[in-house]
Structure formats: structure tokens, C-alpha cells
Design an enzyme around this catalytic site. Structure first.
Site, PDB file in Angstrom:
ATOM      1  N   GLU A 159       0.905  -1.171   0.073  1.00  0.00           N
ATOM      2  CA  GLU A 159      -0.027  -0.010  -0.093  1.00  0.00           C
ATOM      3  C   GLU A 159       0.941   1.027   0.177  1.00  0.00           C
ATOM      4  O   GLU A 159       2.082   1.149   0.718  1.00  0.00           O
ATOM      5  CB  GLU A 159      -0.892  -0.103   1.343  1.00  0.00           C
ATOM      6  CG  GLU A 159      -1.790  -1.256   1.200  1.00  0.00           C
ATOM      7  CD  GLU A 159      -2.697  -1.126   2.708  1.00  0.00           C
ATOM      8  OE1 GLU A 159      -3.863  -0.249   2.329  1.00  0.00           O
ATOM      9  OE2 GLU A 159      -2.248  -1.267   3.625  1.00  0.00           O
ATOM     10  N   ASP A 207      -3.180  -6.903  11.427  1.00  0.00           N
ATOM     11  CA  ASP A 207      -4.086  -6.296  10.250  1.00  0.00           C
ATOM     12  C   ASP A 207      -4.089  -6.582   9.126  1.00  0.00           C
ATOM     13  O   ASP A 207      -5.249  -6.408   8.374  1.00  0.00           O
ATOM     14  CB  ASP A 207      -3.532  -4.566  10.290  1.00  0.00           C
ATOM     15  CG  ASP A 207      -4.562  -3.597   9.488  1.00  0.00           C
ATOM     16  OD1 ASP A 207      -5.687  -3.654   9.776  1.00  0.00           O
ATOM     17  OD2 ASP A 207      -4.216  -2.800   8.391  1.00  0.00           O
ATOM     18  N   HIS A 257      -6.139 -11.136   5.421  1.00  0.00           N
ATOM     19  CA  HIS A 257      -6.027 -11.087   4.092  1.00  0.00           C
ATOM     20  C   HIS A 257      -5.126 -11.938   3.200  1.00  0.00           C
ATOM     21  O   HIS A 257      -5.040 -12.668   2.371  1.00  0.00           O
ATOM     22  CB  HIS A 257      -5.677  -9.593   3.390  1.00  0.00           C
ATOM     23  CG  HIS A 257      -6.643  -8.689   4.062  1.00  0.00           C
ATOM     24  ND1 HIS A 257      -8.146  -9.058   4.251  1.00  0.00           N
ATOM     25  CD2 HIS A 257      -6.517  -7.436   4.432  1.00  0.00           C
ATOM     26  CE1 HIS A 257      -8.579  -7.921   4.759  1.00  0.00           C
ATOM     27  NE2 HIS A 257      -7.938  -6.873   5.014  1.00  0.00           N
TER      28      HIS A 257
HETATM   29  C1  BG6 Z   1      -8.000  -3.422   6.168  1.00  0.00           C
HETATM   30  C2  BG6 Z   1      -6.962  -2.915   6.619  1.00  0.00           C
HETATM   31  O1  BG6 Z   1      -8.501  -4.671   6.209  1.00  0.00           O
HETATM   32  O2  BG6 Z   1      -7.486  -3.613   4.540  1.00  0.00           O
HETATM   33  C3  BG6 Z   1      -6.261  -1.837   6.072  1.00  0.00           C
HETATM   34  O3  BG6 Z   1      -7.575  -2.455   8.018  1.00  0.00           O
HETATM   35  C4  BG6 Z   1      -6.029  -1.631   4.618  1.00  0.00           C
HETATM   36  O4  BG6 Z   1      -5.046  -1.193   6.904  1.00  0.00           O
HETATM   37  C5  BG6 Z   1      -7.080  -2.291   3.911  1.00  0.00           C
HETATM   38  O5  BG6 Z   1      -5.669  -0.688   4.117  1.00  0.00           O
HETATM   39  C6  BG6 Z   1      -6.539  -2.535   2.501  1.00  0.00           C
HETATM   40  O6  BG6 Z   1      -7.593  -2.937   1.892  1.00  0.00           O
HETATM   41  P1  BG6 Z   1      -7.606  -2.822  -0.198  1.00  0.00           P
HETATM   42  O7  BG6 Z   1      -9.062  -3.221  -0.358  1.00  0.00           O
HETATM   43  O8  BG6 Z   1      -7.521  -1.323  -0.212  1.00  0.00           O
HETATM   44  O9  BG6 Z   1      -6.386  -3.480  -0.460  1.00  0.00           O
END
Ligand code: BG6
Length: 492
Positions: free
Chosen positions: A218, A237, A242
Site C-alpha cells: 500500500e 491487520d 487477507h
Molecule cells: C484493511 C486494513 O483490512 O484493508 C487496512 O485494516 C488496509 O489497513 C485495507 O488499508 C486494504 O484494503 P484494500 O482493499 O484497499 O487493499
């Protein structure tokens, strides 16, 4: 052209935390979008609930603002808004206090046979008390679905407590635990790629695959959530949920069918096969990082300790890299390198499967270099699939091989905008389809493995290593993979 409504019956969604960040950023805009695409029936209602009084008109204004703030300008139109705003209601209440439920009960009365979704977009310590209050208020019907947002606890112990408290009054088949990565189109496509094509499966094992990389990078920082994030860190987190879900879908055995439990059974087996990371190898197999001030896209950005609401010192990781092993027949000896971090040079999530080099190589050194085949599944952005392979560079001179790519772009191929994951997930909750949600034993198995890392970090006092915002993490993360003679994938 209007699309067919995908739901033919009335429904109610009650969003606890209805004025909170997640509701404003994701849930309400996603519901608006579903309405705009004609996916919702006329009699589908959305009730925001949270502490503090507010009348219906003020709530509608808040939701309208959220749609403007968090949807692209062209995704908003007045005709849909007129229709959507009529679905909205608001109840000011403390969800954990049984005595506060009179108004909500009145709103829901007479609609017991329709799907009733309670979406808990609140802190996880409220999941148990809220569910109990819903039960005591007599609101849990056979058609009730309870949605739990991550984080589902802080560690294995707290997650077990939440699951026990919630499970005491709501059956497992009524609980929908969200990991929004599972709602992403490209993540759903992982199973299609593997199990609807005959090409990959025979190669998908330790005989042909050298290693796998899973990256979720990110460029944003902690985005105004410093206090929450500082208590969590990148491992809790992002990795516990994920990245482990991506790992499961990459590594699992073919399920016997598409039925939710058939898929979840296979994912749980992967999680249970992850080798625990102990005190002994924690320093070799993991890297923790924290960003310092730097620049992203040429713009200066503050360090983690200079963000809004930050304290002056913290040992919380904003980056983590892990070399994981799945201890089963298919994957013995094949490392899975995981990495995720904030304030990296770009937003990029991908899974890279690197194949082994040919067993007998007939080409002279002078024709090289000879990078191995890589299958790159791009989760976001620029969603697609790329296969990197060697080809002969045309020409009559000395033989030269060149790495070339077979490239599939979802945007070009399907010509459609990829919808937000929450649209799909909300639709599936209303339709009662649990496949894209996590079963209780999945969450627990993921925590069990994550806990071994958390414990080892703590026992060994592993500090964070700093990296400059805009770099690909601390140099130790590069060393983690390079000492095995491998490199992190970089798109050329
Ligand atoms: C969330 C986290 O679950 O997923 C965040 O708490 C993160 O910290 C986000 O930024 C990322 O999601 P995506 O869909 O933007 O990749």
C-alpha cells in the site's frame, strides 16, 4: 439498460456503527451502488444504528455526503439517490444495552420472515455484548444473518472468546465473518484459474514450483487510524486475514464442490499445515519494519511517529515479511514469501508463482540471462494475469533468448469496471450465500499460526527496522529472500 434485480424478497440491514468510518467509506456507498445497478428489491431497508441522537433527515444527509466523498463522481446520480434515500432510517441507541432496543424492535416488527442482517461494524469487544442484547430483545429470527467485521479479536484467546459469546446465541450458519479480500473479483478468480483450467493443476506442486510470493503493498499510511493501528500492526491487520486467505486459495487442494463448507474445509487444512515459527527461527524467517518520513509519487509524507494522533515512540510494525512453509505433501520444501506494508512506492497486490528452471539446459550462457517462468496474478490495481516466459529474439545473429509476457488485462478483456468487494459481499449476505465468508475454525487456525509469530517477536524482543517511505520496506526484507538466491518480483 436496467439489470435484473438479484434479490426478489424484502430485506432489512441494520448497520451498527452506522455513522462510523467503515459505514461511510464502504458499506453505504456499496449499497448505493447496488441500488444504482438495480440489484436491490423495492422493499429493502437500511437502518443505521449508533450511539447519539440524530433524526432521519440528518442521517440521510450524512449518507449522501458519504456517497459523494467515497464514490467516483460519475457513480452518483440524483434519480438513484431519491430512491435510495427512502430506504434509509436511523436509530440512536447503545447496541449493548437491552433496554435501548424498543425503537429498533418497532421498526422491524412484522417482517420476521424476511432476511434480517445485523452488520456489526464496531469494535470487536462489542460483538459479544451486542449479539447477546439482540437475542434478549428477541430480534434473532431464523432468517437473521450476523455480519462480523475484522479484526475478529486481537489474538487467538480473544478470538475464541468472541466466537464463544456470539456462538452461544447465533448458529454458525447465520454468522458471516468478513474478509473483504474474498469479495474481490480477482481473488474469486484464483479458484477459477486453478480449477476450471487443466493447464495449471498438474504443475501446481513442489515438483514444478520453486516458490510463491504474496505481496500486498500500500502507498497510503495509517490514514487517520493511528490508535487502532498502533494496537494492531501489520501482522494482525493484514497477514492474519487477507494474506493468509490469499495463501489458502493459492495452496489448497481442489475442493469436492463449490459448496461453502467444501471450500472452507480445504482452506482450514492449509492453515493447519503452516509450520509454526518459533523463537529459534523468528529472526531468520520474519522481518518487521516501520516507515519513516519520505516521499511517494514525488510528494513528501510524514513518518509513522509523525502521523496525526501518533505517540512519540512505538514498536508497532507497519511492514512485515515472512518466509512461511506449508508442511504437507504438495508443498513440502516450497517457501511462501509473504510481505505487506504501508507507505511502499505503489499500491500493488499480487501473487507470483515461480516455476523451477528446466532440468537440463541446452542454451549457451551467451544466449541468456534465463529468468525462470513466473505466473503473476495481479489482484489490484491493473487486475490481470501475466505469464513470463523465454522466447527466441528474432534475427539471424547469435542466439538470444528474451523474457516475454503473455498478458491478460481484465479491464481490456471484459471491458467492465471491477466493483468494490463490499458490493459483492453485502449482496451475498442478503442472498444467504456464505462461501466468501470465513468459518469459525478458519479464523481460529489463522490466529493460532499468527500467535506463534507474535509470541516469538515478544519473547525475543524483535525490534522494528526502519524504512524510508517510498522504499520497498527495510533492507532486511530484501535479504530475507536474497539469501535463498531469489528476488522479490518487480514488474518491468
Ligand atoms: C484493511 C486494513 O483490512 O484493508 C487496512 O485494516 C488496509 O489497513 C485495507 O488499508 C486494504 O484494503 P484494500 O482493499 O484497499 O487493499
Amino acid at each position: 439498460m436496467s439489470r435484473p434485480t438479484l434479490i426478489s424478497h424484502p430485506f432489512d440491514i441494520v448497520v451498527f456503527g452506522g455513522r462510523g468510518d467503515l459505514a461511510k467509506r464502504k458499506l453505504l456507498p456499496a449499497l448505493f451502488q447496488l441500488d444504482r445497478e438495480n440489484r436491490l428489491p423495492a422493499d429493502g431497508r437500511i437502518i443505521g444504528a449508533s450511539r447519539g441522537g440524530m433524526d432521519g433527515a440528518a442521517y440521510r444527509a450524512l449518507v449522501e455526503q458519504a456517497c459523494h466523498d467515497f464514490l467516483p463522481a460519475k457513480a452518483f446520480d440524483q434519480v438513484t439517490w431519491e430512491r435510495f434515500s427512502k430506504r434509509l432510517a436511523y436509530v440512536g441507541m447503545d447496541a449493548t444495552a437491552t433496554g435501548d432496543y424498543a425503537e429498533l424492535k418497532q421498526l422491524l416488527a412484522g417482517r420476521e420472515e424476511f432476511p434480517r442482517v445485523f452488520y456489526l461494524a464496531t469494535a470487536p469487544d462489542l460483538f459479544g455484548p451486542t449479539t447477546r442484547s439482540l437475542h434478549e430483545a428477541g430480534l434473532i429470527t431464523p432468517a437473521t444473518r450476523l455480519v462480523l467485521e475484522k479484526p475478529l479479536g486481537h489474538d487467538l484467546e480473544s478470538s475464541l472468546e468472541i466466537n464463544a459469546e456470539v456462538g452461544a446465541v447465533v448458529s454458525e450458519h447465520q454468522i458471516y465473518r468478513i474478509d473483504h479480500y474474498l469479495g474481490k473479483e480477482t481473488v474469486q478468480n484464483l479458484m477459477v484459474l486453478r480449477f476450471a483450467n487443466s493447464l495449471f493443476e498438474p504443475l501446481w506442486n513442489r515438483t514444478h514450483i520453486d516458490h510463491v510470493q504474496i505481496t500486498v503493498a500500500e502507498s497510503v499510511g495509517v490514514s487517520g487510524r493511528w490508535s487502532y493501528y498502533n494496537g494492531a500492526g501489520a501482522l494482525r491487520d493484514m497477514v492474519q486475514n487477507h494474506l493468509l486467505q490469499l495463501l489458502c486459495l493459492t495452496a489448497m487442494e481442489p475442493p469436492i464442490s463449490l459448496e461453502a463448507n467444501a471450500i472452507r474445509d480445504e482452506k482450514v487444512k492449509v492453515l493447519k499445515s503452516l509450520l509454526p515459527i518459533s523463537n529459534h527461527d523468528i529472526g531468520q524467517l520474519t522481518v518487521r519494519g516501520q516507515y519513516r518520513a519520505g516521499a511517494i509519487d514525488g510528494k513528501p509524507v510524514p513518518g509513522y511517529l509523525e502521523e496525526e494522533d501518533a505517540k512519540s515512540a512505538s514498536n508497532t510494525e507497519t511492514y512485515v515479511a515472512i518466509k512461511a512453509h506449508i508442511d504437507n505433501w504438495r508443498w513440502a520444501g516450497v517457501p511462501f514469501y509473504l510481505r505487506t506494508g504501508k507507505r511502499l512506492p505503489q499500491r500493488c497486490s499480487e501473487i507470483v508463482v515461480q516455476f523451477r528452471t528446466p532440468p537440463h539446459f541446452i542454451y549457451p550462457e551467451s544466449a541468456g540471462p534465463f529468468p525462470p517462468n513466473r505466473l503473476v496474478m495481479r489482484i489490484q490495481p491493473n487486475e490481470g494475469i501475466r505469464f513470463q516466459m523465454l522466447n527466441k529474439q528474432p534475427g539471424p545473429g547469435d542466439l538470444k533468448l528474451r523474457q516475454t509476457g503473455l498478458d491478460l488485462s481484465f479491464a481490456d478483456e471484459f471491458g467492465t469496471v471491477i466493483p468494490d468487494a463490499y458490493e459483492r459481499l453485502l449482496l451475498d449476505v442478503i442472498r444467504g450465500r456464505p462461501t466468501l465468508f470465513m468459518r469459525v475454525d478458519e479464523v481460529e487456525a489463522a490466529w493460532r499460526w499468527t500467535d506463534t509469530i507474535l509470541r516469538s517477536w515478544q519473547q525475543q524482543g524483535i525490534p522494528v527496522k526502519h524504512y524510508t517511505s517510498g522504499a520497498w520496506g527495510p533492507s532486511a526484507a530484501i535479504a530475507l529472500i536474497e539469501r535463498d538466491g531469489r528476488t522479490w518480483h518487480e514488474e518491468d
